[in-house]
Design a protein around this motif. Structure first.
Motif, mmCIF file in Angstrom:
data_model
loop_
_atom_site.group_PDB
_atom_site.id
_atom_site.type_symbol
_atom_site.label_atom_id
_atom_site.label_comp_id
_atom_site.label_asym_id
_atom_site.label_seq_id
_atom_site.Cartn_x
_atom_site.Cartn_y
_atom_site.Cartn_z
ATOM 1 N N VAL A 85 14.689 -39.997 -11.354
ATOM 2 C CA VAL A 85 15.126 -38.343 -11.487
ATOM 3 C C VAL A 85 16.458 -37.864 -12.000
ATOM 4 C CG1 VAL A 85 15.530 -36.586 -9.683
ATOM 5 C CG2 VAL A 85 14.072 -39.093 -9.094
ATOM 6 N N ARG A 86 14.965 -37.148 -12.878
ATOM 7 C CA ARG A 86 16.726 -36.174 -14.138
ATOM 8 C C ARG A 86 16.095 -34.667 -14.443
ATOM 9 N NH1 ARG A 86 19.030 -40.318 -13.093
ATOM 10 N NH2 ARG A 86 19.891 -41.646 -14.156
ATOM 11 N N GLN A 87 14.906 -34.527 -14.730
ATOM 12 C CA GLN A 87 14.421 -33.584 -14.954
ATOM 13 C C GLN A 87 13.967 -32.396 -13.335
ATOM 14 O OE1 GLN A 87 10.861 -35.016 -17.258
ATOM 15 N NE2 GLN A 87 11.944 -34.193 -19.420
ATOM 16 N N SER A 88 13.825 -31.858 -14.047
ATOM 17 C CA SER A 88 12.967 -30.184 -12.846
ATOM 18 C C SER A 88 11.308 -30.771 -12.869
ATOM 19 C CB SER A 88 13.116 -29.013 -13.214
ATOM 20 O OG SER A 88 12.330 -28.957 -13.832
ATOM 21 N N LEU A 89 11.068 -30.913 -11.369
ATOM 22 C CA LEU A 89 9.528 -30.707 -10.968
ATOM 23 C C LEU A 89 8.396 -30.524 -11.811
ATOM 24 C CD1 LEU A 89 8.395 -31.024 -6.939
ATOM 25 C CD2 LEU A 89 7.023 -29.757 -9.606
ATOM 26 N N ARG A 90 9.124 -29.060 -13.200
ATOM 27 C CA ARG A 90 7.951 -28.561 -13.373
ATOM 28 C C ARG A 90 7.871 -29.396 -14.443
ATOM 29 N NH1 ARG A 90 9.803 -22.812 -15.676
ATOM 30 N NH2 ARG A 90 12.032 -23.134 -16.324
ATOM 31 N N ASP A 91 9.274 -30.293 -15.492
ATOM 32 C CA ASP A 91 8.784 -30.904 -15.923
ATOM 33 C C ASP A 91 8.532 -32.455 -16.036
ATOM 34 O OD1 ASP A 91 9.446 -28.746 -17.492
ATOM 35 O OD2 ASP A 91 11.630 -29.779 -17.407
ATOM 36 N N LEU A 140 24.297 -18.444 -9.385
ATOM 37 C CA LEU A 140 23.809 -20.224 -8.782
ATOM 38 C C LEU A 140 22.009 -20.303 -9.672
ATOM 39 C CD1 LEU A 140 25.204 -19.631 -5.828
ATOM 40 C CD2 LEU A 140 25.168 -22.783 -6.075
ATOM 41 N N ILE A 141 21.787 -20.784 -10.716
ATOM 42 C CA ILE A 141 21.177 -21.034 -11.725
ATOM 43 C C ILE A 141 20.352 -22.053 -11.564
ATOM 44 C CG2 ILE A 141 19.931 -20.864 -14.036
ATOM 45 C CD1 ILE A 141 22.068 -18.704 -14.493
ATOM 46 N N GLY A 142 18.847 -22.042 -10.715
ATOM 47 C CA GLY A 142 18.072 -23.739 -10.355
ATOM 48 C C GLY A 142 16.841 -23.588 -11.080
ATOM 49 N N ALA A 143 15.976 -24.842 -11.147
ATOM 50 C CA ALA A 143 14.648 -24.864 -12.160
ATOM 51 C C ALA A 143 14.427 -23.562 -11.763
ATOM 52 C CB ALA A 143 14.325 -26.036 -11.631
ATOM 53 N N LYS A 185 17.361 -27.392 -17.169
ATOM 54 C CA LYS A 185 17.663 -28.767 -18.190
ATOM 55 C C LYS A 185 16.836 -29.776 -18.325
ATOM 56 C CE LYS A 185 20.961 -30.143 -14.930
ATOM 57 N NZ LYS A 185 21.816 -30.811 -14.561
ATOM 58 N N PRO A 186 17.046 -30.679 -19.363
ATOM 59 C CA PRO A 186 18.478 -30.140 -20.810
ATOM 60 C C PRO A 186 18.261 -29.200 -21.508
ATOM 61 C CG PRO A 186 16.929 -31.920 -21.936
ATOM 62 C CD PRO A 186 16.374 -31.038 -19.917
ATOM 63 N N ASN A 187 17.339 -28.408 -21.368
ATOM 64 C CA ASN A 187 16.988 -27.172 -22.150
ATOM 65 C C ASN A 187 18.796 -26.438 -22.630
ATOM 66 O OD1 ASN A 187 16.219 -24.343 -23.174
ATOM 67 N ND2 ASN A 187 15.066 -25.887 -23.817
ATOM 68 N N ALA A 188 18.971 -25.532 -22.797
ATOM 69 C CA ALA A 188 19.834 -24.616 -23.264
ATOM 70 C C ALA A 188 19.296 -23.395 -22.350
ATOM 71 C CB ALA A 188 20.736 -24.215 -24.337
ATOM 72 N N ALA A 189 18.613 -23.151 -22.148
ATOM 73 C CA ALA A 189 18.425 -21.404 -21.331
ATOM 74 C C ALA A 189 19.123 -21.658 -20.818
ATOM 75 C CB ALA A 189 16.418 -21.205 -20.991
ATOM 76 N N PRO A 190 18.454 -21.898 -19.293
ATOM 77 C CA PRO A 190 19.573 -21.672 -18.448
ATOM 78 C C PRO A 190 20.985 -21.626 -18.108
ATOM 79 C CG PRO A 190 19.078 -24.056 -17.923
ATOM 80 C CD PRO A 190 18.144 -23.549 -19.143
ATOM 81 N N VAL A 191 21.509 -22.363 -19.120
ATOM 82 C CA VAL A 191 23.015 -22.450 -19.048
ATOM 83 C C VAL A 191 23.183 -20.930 -20.334
ATOM 84 C CG1 VAL A 191 24.964 -22.754 -20.467
ATOM 85 C CG2 VAL A 191 24.053 -24.388 -19.490
ATOM 86 N N ASP A 192 22.685 -20.795 -21.188
ATOM 87 C CA ASP A 192 22.538 -19.405 -21.592
ATOM 88 C C ASP A 192 22.477 -18.530 -20.978
ATOM 89 O OD1 ASP A 192 22.365 -20.700 -24.291
ATOM 90 O OD2 ASP A 192 21.044 -20.863 -24.993
ATOM 91 N N LEU A 193 21.411 -18.302 -20.021
ATOM 92 C CA LEU A 193 21.891 -16.731 -19.135
ATOM 93 C C LEU A 193 22.446 -16.848 -18.213
ATOM 94 C CD1 LEU A 193 19.772 -15.142 -17.246
ATOM 95 C CD2 LEU A 193 18.382 -17.238 -15.729
ATOM 96 N N PHE A 194 23.204 -17.572 -17.558
ATOM 97 C CA PHE A 194 24.090 -17.761 -16.892
ATOM 98 C C PHE A 194 25.729 -17.388 -17.954
ATOM 99 C CE2 PHE A 194 29.158 -18.667 -15.231
ATOM 100 C CZ PHE A 194 28.685 -19.062 -13.987
ATOM 101 N N ARG A 195 25.282 -17.201 -19.320
ATOM 102 C CA ARG A 195 26.501 -17.075 -20.253
ATOM 103 C C ARG A 195 25.985 -15.210 -20.040
ATOM 104 N NH1 ARG A 195 29.067 -20.142 -23.854
ATOM 105 N NH2 ARG A 195 28.522 -22.265 -24.243
ATOM 106 N N LYS A 196 24.656 -14.965 -20.302
ATOM 107 C CA LYS A 196 24.487 -13.656 -20.312
ATOM 108 C C LYS A 196 25.232 -12.820 -19.115
ATOM 109 C CE LYS A 196 20.337 -10.680 -21.281
ATOM 110 N NZ LYS A 196 18.542 -10.838 -21.533
ATOM 111 N N ASN A 197 24.270 -13.518 -18.055
ATOM 112 C CA ASN A 197 24.905 -12.737 -16.796
ATOM 113 C C ASN A 197 26.310 -12.828 -16.362
ATOM 114 O OD1 ASN A 197 21.826 -12.297 -17.247
ATOM 115 N ND2 ASN A 197 21.781 -14.185 -15.477
#
Length: 219
Positions: free
Chosen positions: A51-57, A133-136, A143-155
């Motif tokens: 178990v590593r990736q999100s369910l949709r991945d 708190l940003i989840g899948a 994750k591991p794509n940068a998109a959720p971290v980038d969203l946290f930075r922006k917000n």
């Protein structure tokens, strides 16, 4: 422990098995899913390894065209189990209370579905520690794509030059940190599967939450 020289501007945490012990709940929900989908269930050890990736991945690769059916089974089981079985990692709450006093921004970026992540934080009365708190499913990619971290930075007003630690317990967390320009921090080093870390080496390694709090307080 690897020594750090500068206090971070922000710390982002993984959730499952970094701040809370989720393995038994995840495993039980997966066993129900595999059984109803006529697949051989994994052992607990296999669950921890795989178990590593999100369910949709991950589910399309496991269940093919029936992955959405499998997802519905998993979510039904998980919703029934996750709050009653929720257990914080040792000293996690105390660590968050101490760290928030010296680090201005704390957050969570997890591959747990966003609504379940926030339900668990509320149940533990931990939502006060985190800016977000940003989840899948909350960002365009997980994750591991940068998109959720980038969203946290922006917000939360964090620029690319902000010094951000990403704290997690697995290889995908270290990969997330590398992909998003964060400093990778591997926690619970004694139970981590170091063979899976590969090229995404942590810059800081820590035994537990207590050691993390102590390190941040000394910087």
């Amino acid at each position: 422990m690897t020594i750090a020289s500068e206090r971070p501007d922000a710390i982002l945490f993984d959730w499952d098995n970094t701040l809370v012990d989720s393995w038994l709940t995840i495993h039980a929900a997966l066993v129900e899913t595999f059984t109803q989908m006529d697949h051989e269930p994994w052992t607990l050890s296999e669950t921890k390894d795989r178990v590593r990736q999100s369910l949709r991945d991950s589910f399309p690769g496991l269940f093919g065209d029936r992955w959405e059916e499998a997802a519905a089974i998993f979510y039904s089981a998980f919703e029934r189990l996750h709050i009653e079985n929720l257990v914080p990692m040792p000293q996690a709450g105390d660590m968050l209370e101490r760290v928030q006093k010296v680090v201005p921004v704390l957050g969570v970026v997890s591959n747990k579905t966003g609504k379940y992540l926030r339900q668990e934080a509320q149940h533990l009365d931990w939502q006060c520690f985190f800016h977000e708190l940003i989840g899948a499913g909350d960002a365009s990619r997980d994750k591991p794509n940068a998109a959720p971290v980038d969203l946290f930075r922006k917000n939360n007003g964090l620029g690319k030059d902000s010094r951000i630690w990403y704290v997690g317990d697995s290889d995908i967390d270290m990969e997330t940190a590398q992909n998003s320009g964060c400093i990778p921090v591997l926690i619970h080093i004694e139970s981590a599967n170091l063979d899976q870390i590969g090229a995404n080496l942590p810059e800081i390694t820590l035994s537990d939450c207590e050691e993390l709090a102590g390190l941040v307080e000394t910087l």
